[in-house]
Design a protein around this motif. Structure first.
Motif, PDB file in Angstrom:
ATOM      1  N   PHE A   1     -60.002 -60.995  32.179  1.00 59.19           N
ATOM      2  CA  PHE A   1     -59.994 -61.200  33.634  1.00 59.19           C
ATOM      3  C   PHE A   1     -59.234 -60.098  34.370  1.00 59.19           C
ATOM      4  O   PHE A   1     -58.509 -60.362  35.331  1.00 59.19           O
ATOM      5  CB  PHE A   1     -59.453 -62.595  33.980  1.00 59.19           C
ATOM      6  N   TRP A   2     -59.383 -58.885  33.869  1.00 55.79           N
ATOM      7  CA  TRP A   2     -58.877 -57.693  34.550  1.00 55.79           C
ATOM      8  C   TRP A   2     -57.362 -57.735  34.792  1.00 55.79           C
ATOM      9  O   TRP A   2     -56.859 -57.159  35.751  1.00 55.79           O
ATOM     10  CB  TRP A   2     -59.624 -57.477  35.872  1.00 55.79           C
ATOM     11  N   ALA A   3     -56.653 -58.409  33.930  1.00 51.77           N
ATOM     12  CA  ALA A   3     -55.188 -58.443  34.037  1.00 51.77           C
ATOM     13  C   ALA A   3     -54.610 -57.092  33.624  1.00 51.77           C
ATOM     14  O   ALA A   3     -55.136 -56.415  32.738  1.00 51.77           O
ATOM     15  CB  ALA A   3     -54.612 -59.537  33.150  1.00 51.77           C
ATOM     16  N   GLU A   4     -53.527 -56.705  34.246  1.00 49.51           N
ATOM     17  CA  GLU A   4     -52.819 -55.506  33.813  1.00 49.51           C
ATOM     18  C   GLU A   4     -52.183 -55.770  32.454  1.00 49.51           C
ATOM     19  O   GLU A   4     -51.797 -56.901  32.149  1.00 49.51           O
ATOM     20  CB  GLU A   4     -51.731 -55.139  34.822  1.00 49.51           C
ATOM     21  N   PRO A   5     -52.064 -54.739  31.612  1.00 40.47           N
ATOM     22  CA  PRO A   5     -51.381 -54.928  30.337  1.00 40.47           C
ATOM     23  C   PRO A   5     -49.932 -55.371  30.547  1.00 40.47           C
ATOM     24  O   PRO A   5     -49.336 -55.130  31.612  1.00 40.47           O
ATOM     25  CB  PRO A   5     -51.435 -53.540  29.685  1.00 40.47           C
ATOM     26  N   VAL A   6     -49.385 -56.039  29.549  1.00 40.28           N
ATOM     27  CA  VAL A   6     -47.971 -56.418  29.599  1.00 40.28           C
ATOM     28  C   VAL A   6     -47.132 -55.152  29.752  1.00 40.28           C
ATOM     29  O   VAL A   6     -47.398 -54.124  29.116  1.00 40.28           O
ATOM     30  CB  VAL A   6     -47.567 -57.171  28.318  1.00 40.28           C
ATOM     31  N   LYS A   7     -46.122 -55.238  30.594  1.00 37.70           N
ATOM     32  CA  LYS A   7     -45.250 -54.091  30.828  1.00 37.70           C
ATOM     33  C   LYS A   7     -43.796 -54.533  30.713  1.00 37.70           C
ATOM     34  O   LYS A   7     -43.426 -55.608  31.202  1.00 37.70           O
ATOM     35  CB  LYS A   7     -45.509 -53.496  32.216  1.00 37.70           C
ATOM     36  N   VAL A   8     -42.967 -53.737  30.076  1.00 33.62           N
ATOM     37  CA  VAL A   8     -41.539 -54.021  29.931  1.00 33.62           C
ATOM     38  C   VAL A   8     -40.753 -52.888  30.575  1.00 33.62           C
ATOM     39  O   VAL A   8     -40.931 -51.714  30.218  1.00 33.62           O
ATOM     40  CB  VAL A   8     -41.148 -54.173  28.449  1.00 33.62           C
ATOM     41  N   ASP A   9     -39.903 -53.221  31.542  1.00 32.72           N
ATOM     42  CA  ASP A   9     -39.073 -52.235  32.240  1.00 32.72           C
ATOM     43  C   ASP A   9     -37.617 -52.394  31.835  1.00 32.72           C
ATOM     44  O   ASP A   9     -37.116 -53.512  31.680  1.00 32.72           O
ATOM     45  CB  ASP A   9     -39.156 -52.428  33.762  1.00 32.72           C
ATOM     46  N   THR A  10     -36.931 -51.291  31.700  1.00 32.92           N
ATOM     47  CA  THR A  10     -35.489 -51.311  31.444  1.00 32.92           C
ATOM     48  C   THR A  10     -34.743 -51.444  32.760  1.00 32.92           C
ATOM     49  O   THR A  10     -35.006 -50.711  33.720  1.00 32.92           O
ATOM     50  CB  THR A  10     -35.058 -50.014  30.732  1.00 32.92           C
ATOM     51  N   ILE A  11     -33.810 -52.384  32.828  1.00 26.76           N
ATOM     52  CA  ILE A  11     -33.014 -52.592  34.031  1.00 26.76           C
ATOM     53  C   ILE A  11     -31.901 -51.539  34.085  1.00 26.76           C
ATOM     54  O   ILE A  11     -31.161 -51.344  33.122  1.00 26.76           O
ATOM     55  CB  ILE A  11     -32.389 -54.004  34.055  1.00 26.76           C
ATOM     56  N   VAL A  12     -31.802 -50.869  35.226  1.00 27.92           N
ATOM     57  CA  VAL A  12     -30.747 -49.880  35.460  1.00 27.92           C
ATOM     58  C   VAL A  12     -29.996 -50.290  36.717  1.00 27.92           C
ATOM     59  O   VAL A  12     -30.586 -50.423  37.791  1.00 27.92           O
ATOM     60  CB  VAL A  12     -31.319 -48.459  35.618  1.00 27.92           C
ATOM     61  N   VAL A  13     -28.692 -50.518  36.580  1.00 32.90           N
ATOM     62  CA  VAL A  13     -27.845 -50.903  37.711  1.00 32.90           C
ATOM     63  C   VAL A  13     -26.601 -50.024  37.682  1.00 32.90           C
ATOM     64  O   VAL A  13     -25.736 -50.184  36.802  1.00 32.90           O
ATOM     65  CB  VAL A  13     -27.444 -52.392  37.653  1.00 32.90           C
TER      66      VAL A  13
END
Length: 269
Positions: A39-51
């Motif tokens: 259903f045209w979903a974007e691939p799973v994505k994992v982002d690193t949190i930077v604070v």
């Protein structure tokens, strides 16, 4: 240490299972394009949190891994949904509908039939031949044939994948099967004008909504898992949504022999 034999009773029959031998029938949620998708979903994505000076990656010098995940439950990997998927009711969420997590289930393999329009459809008549109308499970796990390993990474969007005959969903609902698990992206046709006939039939929505019933899609049942009876442990997250990534796990069931429970190290009678 856990015992290698436990028992459950289902409709006056006692079964035993080995709690140390789970059979995972979920597909993983990993980042990147090489995972199952529909259903045209974007691939799973994992982002690193930077604070500030903090970097949420040990590999990048941080003290801990601290990451944010972007995913679409209905499009990325194995997921379980409630009737909220087709209802505007904000209270129709999976965490409110699914209150039990262990069920007597049956795995059934079925070969879809090609329709006149070219669609592949799992027909009610083919599934019903494998079921005992007088002794139906609480959960039905459908494995479509052929059972190719390509299901693990299939990109289903725009391919008009296999789906269920609505009559099958209606039969399951009328006969009290509460949980339906399929290795397909949906129980309905990819593009059907929003009719979602099998979804509506299974949940009997809106006339007599079965609010505790669930549908789990995009499972994968390995060939080593034989057709038959299993204890299903339906694991989900506590997302307040109509659907959640899920991890259905099976435990093979066998009837307790007349002499009582035996070790699973002994061959069955």
């Amino acid at each position: 240490m856990l015992s290698t034999s436990a028992t459950i009773t289902f409709r006056d029959k006692v079964y035993q299972f080995n709690p140390l031998k789970p059979l995972d029938i979920s597909l993983p949620l990993a980042p990147g394009p090489e995972n199952v998708n529909c259903f045209w979903a974007e691939p799973v994505k994992v982002d690193t949190i930077v604070v500030g000076d903090f970097v949420g990656s040990v590999a990048l010098g941080g003290s801990t891994n601290y990451q944010r995940v972007h995913l679409t439950p209905h499009g990325n990997g194995t997921h379980t949904e409630c009737y909220g998927h087709i209802s505007p009711d904000p209270a129709a969420t999976l965490d409110q509908c699914l209150k039990r997590f262990l069920f007597a289930g049956q795995v059934v393999s079925v070969e879809p039939r090609v329709q006149k329009n070219g669609d592949l459809v799992v027909m009610a008549s083919d599934v019903l031949t494998a079921l005992d109308i007088d002794y139906l499970p609480e959960a039905l796990v459908l494995r479509s044939l052929p059972n190719s390993e390509s299901k693990r990474t299939a990109q289903y969007s725009g391919t008009n994948p296999c789906y269920l005959e609505p009559a099958l969903a209606a039969f399951l609902a009328v006969n009290g099967i509460e949980h339906l698990l399929v290795d397909l992206p949906s129980v309905d046709r990819e593009e059907d004008g929003g009719a979602l006939l099998a979804h509506h039939a299974f949940w009997q929505y809106p006339a007599a909504t079965r609010d505790s019933a669930t549908i789990t899609e995009l499972i994968f049942v390995p060939d080593a898992v034989e057709d038959g009876w299993y204890l299903l442990n339906l694991q989900v997250t506590s997302l307040v949504m109509d659907a959640s990534p899920s991890k259905p796990v099976l435990y093979a069931l066998r009837p307790v022999p007349a002499e009582g429970v035996v070790s699973f190290d002994q061959p069955p009678h």
